[in-house]
Every structure is written in structure tokens, then in C-alpha cells.
Design a protein around this motif. Structure first.
Motif, PDB file in Angstrom:
ATOM      1  N   PRO A 197     -55.478 -49.526  63.007  1.00 54.14           N
ATOM      2  CA  PRO A 197     -54.864 -49.742  64.318  1.00 54.14           C
ATOM      3  C   PRO A 197     -54.361 -51.175  64.510  1.00 54.14           C
ATOM      4  O   PRO A 197     -54.948 -52.130  64.006  1.00 54.14           O
ATOM      5  CB  PRO A 197     -56.002 -49.445  65.291  1.00 54.14           C
ATOM      6  N   VAL A 198     -53.259 -51.275  65.254  1.00 48.75           N
ATOM      7  CA  VAL A 198     -52.724 -52.558  65.690  1.00 48.75           C
ATOM      8  C   VAL A 198     -52.481 -52.416  67.182  1.00 48.75           C
ATOM      9  O   VAL A 198     -51.778 -51.508  67.615  1.00 48.75           O
ATOM     10  CB  VAL A 198     -51.413 -52.915  64.959  1.00 48.75           C
ATOM     11  N   GLU A 199     -53.087 -53.314  67.960  1.00 47.18           N
ATOM     12  CA  GLU A 199     -52.920 -53.251  69.410  1.00 47.18           C
ATOM     13  C   GLU A 199     -51.890 -54.275  69.856  1.00 47.18           C
ATOM     14  O   GLU A 199     -51.947 -55.440  69.476  1.00 47.18           O
ATOM     15  CB  GLU A 199     -54.254 -53.503  70.116  1.00 47.18           C
ATOM     16  N   THR A 200     -50.942 -53.824  70.678  1.00 44.54           N
ATOM     17  CA  THR A 200     -49.907 -54.710  71.193  1.00 44.54           C
ATOM     18  C   THR A 200     -50.433 -55.474  72.402  1.00 44.54           C
ATOM     19  O   THR A 200     -51.497 -55.160  72.945  1.00 44.54           O
ATOM     20  CB  THR A 200     -48.641 -53.926  71.579  1.00 44.54           C
ATOM     21  N   SER A 201     -49.665 -56.447  72.855  1.00 41.86           N
ATOM     22  CA  SER A 201     -50.100 -57.288  73.970  1.00 41.86           C
ATOM     23  C   SER A 201     -50.166 -56.531  75.292  1.00 41.86           C
ATOM     24  O   SER A 201     -50.822 -56.975  76.225  1.00 41.86           O
ATOM     25  CB  SER A 201     -49.178 -58.499  74.105  1.00 41.86           C
ATOM     26  N   ASN A 202     -49.495 -55.376  75.378  1.00 42.11           N
ATOM     27  CA  ASN A 202     -49.554 -54.606  76.625  1.00 42.11           C
ATOM     28  C   ASN A 202     -50.521 -53.425  76.528  1.00 42.11           C
ATOM     29  O   ASN A 202     -50.490 -52.524  77.352  1.00 42.11           O
ATOM     30  CB  ASN A 202     -48.162 -54.127  77.049  1.00 42.11           C
ATOM     31  N   GLY A 203     -51.396 -53.437  75.522  1.00 43.28           N
ATOM     32  CA  GLY A 203     -52.445 -52.434  75.415  1.00 43.28           C
ATOM     33  C   GLY A 203     -52.069 -51.167  74.673  1.00 43.28           C
ATOM     34  O   GLY A 203     -52.891 -50.265  74.547  1.00 43.28           O
ATOM     35  N   PHE A 235     -46.723 -55.485  60.570  1.00 38.86           N
ATOM     36  CA  PHE A 235     -46.490 -55.501  62.021  1.00 38.86           C
ATOM     37  C   PHE A 235     -47.278 -56.611  62.702  1.00 38.86           C
ATOM     38  O   PHE A 235     -46.745 -57.359  63.518  1.00 38.86           O
ATOM     39  CB  PHE A 235     -46.884 -54.164  62.655  1.00 38.86           C
ATOM     40  N   ALA A 236     -48.549 -56.698  62.382  1.00 32.89           N
ATOM     41  CA  ALA A 236     -49.404 -57.687  63.039  1.00 32.89           C
ATOM     42  C   ALA A 236     -48.899 -59.104  62.770  1.00 32.89           C
ATOM     43  O   ALA A 236     -48.796 -59.911  63.699  1.00 32.89           O
ATOM     44  CB  ALA A 236     -50.843 -57.524  62.559  1.00 32.89           C
ATOM     45  N   ASN A 237     -48.581 -59.401  61.541  1.00 31.90           N
ATOM     46  CA  ASN A 237     -48.093 -60.741  61.202  1.00 31.90           C
ATOM     47  C   ASN A 237     -46.743 -61.032  61.838  1.00 31.90           C
ATOM     48  O   ASN A 237     -46.526 -62.112  62.374  1.00 31.90           O
ATOM     49  CB  ASN A 237     -48.003 -60.911  59.684  1.00 31.90           C
ATOM     50  N   ARG A 259     -51.657 -49.043  71.433  1.00 31.29           N
ATOM     51  CA  ARG A 259     -52.209 -49.114  70.082  1.00 31.29           C
ATOM     52  C   ARG A 259     -51.349 -48.286  69.142  1.00 31.29           C
ATOM     53  O   ARG A 259     -51.047 -47.128  69.416  1.00 31.29           O
ATOM     54  CB  ARG A 259     -53.647 -48.616  70.057  1.00 31.29           C
ATOM     55  N   LEU A 260     -50.980 -48.904  68.031  1.00 32.82           N
ATOM     56  CA  LEU A 260     -50.242 -48.223  66.972  1.00 32.82           C
ATOM     57  C   LEU A 260     -51.235 -47.918  65.856  1.00 32.82           C
ATOM     58  O   LEU A 260     -51.868 -48.833  65.323  1.00 32.82           O
ATOM     59  CB  LEU A 260     -49.120 -49.116  66.437  1.00 32.82           C
ATOM     60  N   MET A 303     -49.202 -42.244  66.145  1.00 30.60           N
ATOM     61  CA  MET A 303     -49.383 -42.501  64.737  1.00 30.60           C
ATOM     62  C   MET A 303     -48.074 -43.006  64.149  1.00 30.60           C
ATOM     63  O   MET A 303     -47.007 -42.472  64.439  1.00 30.60           O
ATOM     64  CB  MET A 303     -49.809 -41.227  64.018  1.00 30.60           C
ATOM     65  N   VAL A 304     -48.174 -44.039  63.344  1.00 31.56           N
ATOM     66  CA  VAL A 304     -47.012 -44.583  62.640  1.00 31.56           C
ATOM     67  C   VAL A 304     -47.154 -44.200  61.173  1.00 31.56           C
ATOM     68  O   VAL A 304     -48.064 -44.680  60.484  1.00 31.56           O
ATOM     69  CB  VAL A 304     -46.928 -46.117  62.795  1.00 31.56           C
ATOM     70  N   PRO A 305     -46.270 -43.326  60.675  1.00 30.43           N
ATOM     71  CA  PRO A 305     -46.353 -42.927  59.270  1.00 30.43           C
ATOM     72  C   PRO A 305     -45.963 -44.078  58.354  1.00 30.43           C
ATOM     73  O   PRO A 305     -45.006 -44.797  58.622  1.00 30.43           O
ATOM     74  CB  PRO A 305     -45.357 -41.768  59.165  1.00 30.43           C
ATOM     75  N   SER A 306     -46.736 -44.259  57.275  1.00 32.51           N
ATOM     76  CA  SER A 306     -46.517 -45.371  56.368  1.00 32.51           C
ATOM     77  C   SER A 306     -46.721 -44.937  54.926  1.00 32.51           C
ATOM     78  O   SER A 306     -47.399 -43.949  54.668  1.00 32.51           O
ATOM     79  CB  SER A 306     -47.494 -46.517  56.627  1.00 32.51           C
TER      80      SER A 306
END
Length: 126
Positions: A31-37, A14-16, A39-40, A1-4
Motif C-alpha cells: 500500500p501507498v497512502e496519498t496525502s488526502n487519505g 510512486f512513493a518516491n 490508499r493505492l 488496486m493498482v495492477p503492476s
């Protein structure tokens, strides 16, 4: 979890900036998924409960210029060092490039093109 401060705002930032996709919101998370799988999951957390976190992203050298252009266009203050003394600069640690900045939730973000351990090899494909 990323606190915001605002889960949607931070996830979009992050996504942009890093070229990731935003997933479908579920419960309190965006959720935002990175290229290596990885998920944030961004969650809105009250100011008094949020503590500064540090997130480091290792990106390919070939992707740095596009990322850095998006960072500059975002208007976010960036610096070459974790203490914020080298404002408007990038570093060249370990033969790569790197930069530090804060996300909208106040988390410390680091983006580098070379891992800290000089003897560690990067994977051939990302």
C-alpha cells in the motif's frame, strides 16, 4: 488496486516520485497512502491479465517543481499530451502544469496542478 508487474517496484516508484509513504505489505498488496487519505494497493498481476489503467493526480502548483525534478531524475520518458507526441515537454492546460508518463507496471500516469474544469475551485488547503 493498482495492477503492476512487480508490486514493490511500482509502490516504491510512486512513493518516491510523489512524496508518499509505503505502508506495510499485507497479503498480495503493497500500500501507498496519498496525502488526502486515499490508499493505492499495488498488486503483482501477470502480463496477460494486466490492462492499461490511467491514474491522474492533482498536486499543488508549489509542489510541481520538486515532483518534476524527481521525474526527470528517474529517467522516465514523459510528455505533455496523453498520446505521447510531445516528448520531453509539459503542458499548461487550464493555467497550470501537467505531464504524462508510464509507471513500471505500464499504467498511464498524469500529474496536473489544475483540475480539468476551469470553473472548479481547488481547496484552500491540501
Amino acid at each position: 488496486m493498482v495492477p503492476s508487474r512487480n508490486n514493490r517496484e511500482s509502490a516504491e516508484f510512486f512513493a518516491n516520485l510523489l512524496g508518499f509513504e509505503i505502508g506495510e505489505e499485507w497479503g498480495p498488496f503493497v500500500p501507498v497512502e496519498t496525502s488526502n487519505g486515499v490508499r493505492l494497493d499495488f498488486a503483482t498481476v501477470p502480463d496477460e491479465d494486466r490492462k492499461l489503467q490511467h491514474y491522474c493526480f492533482l498536486i499543488p502548483e508549489d509542489d510541481f517543481d520538486a515532483f518534476f525534478l524527481r521525474l526527470k531524475e528517474s529517467g522516465v520518458t514523459y510528455h505533455a499530451d496523453p498520446m505521447g507526441k510531445q516528448v520531453g515537454e509539459i503542458n499548461h492546460n487550464h493555467g497550470g502544469r501537467g505531464v504524462y508518463f508510464l509507471d513500471p507496471g505500464g499504467n498511464g500516469i498524469e500529474v496536473i496542478t489544475q483540475p480539468y474544469e476551469p470553473e472548479r475551485k481547488r481547496p484552500a488547503s491540501w
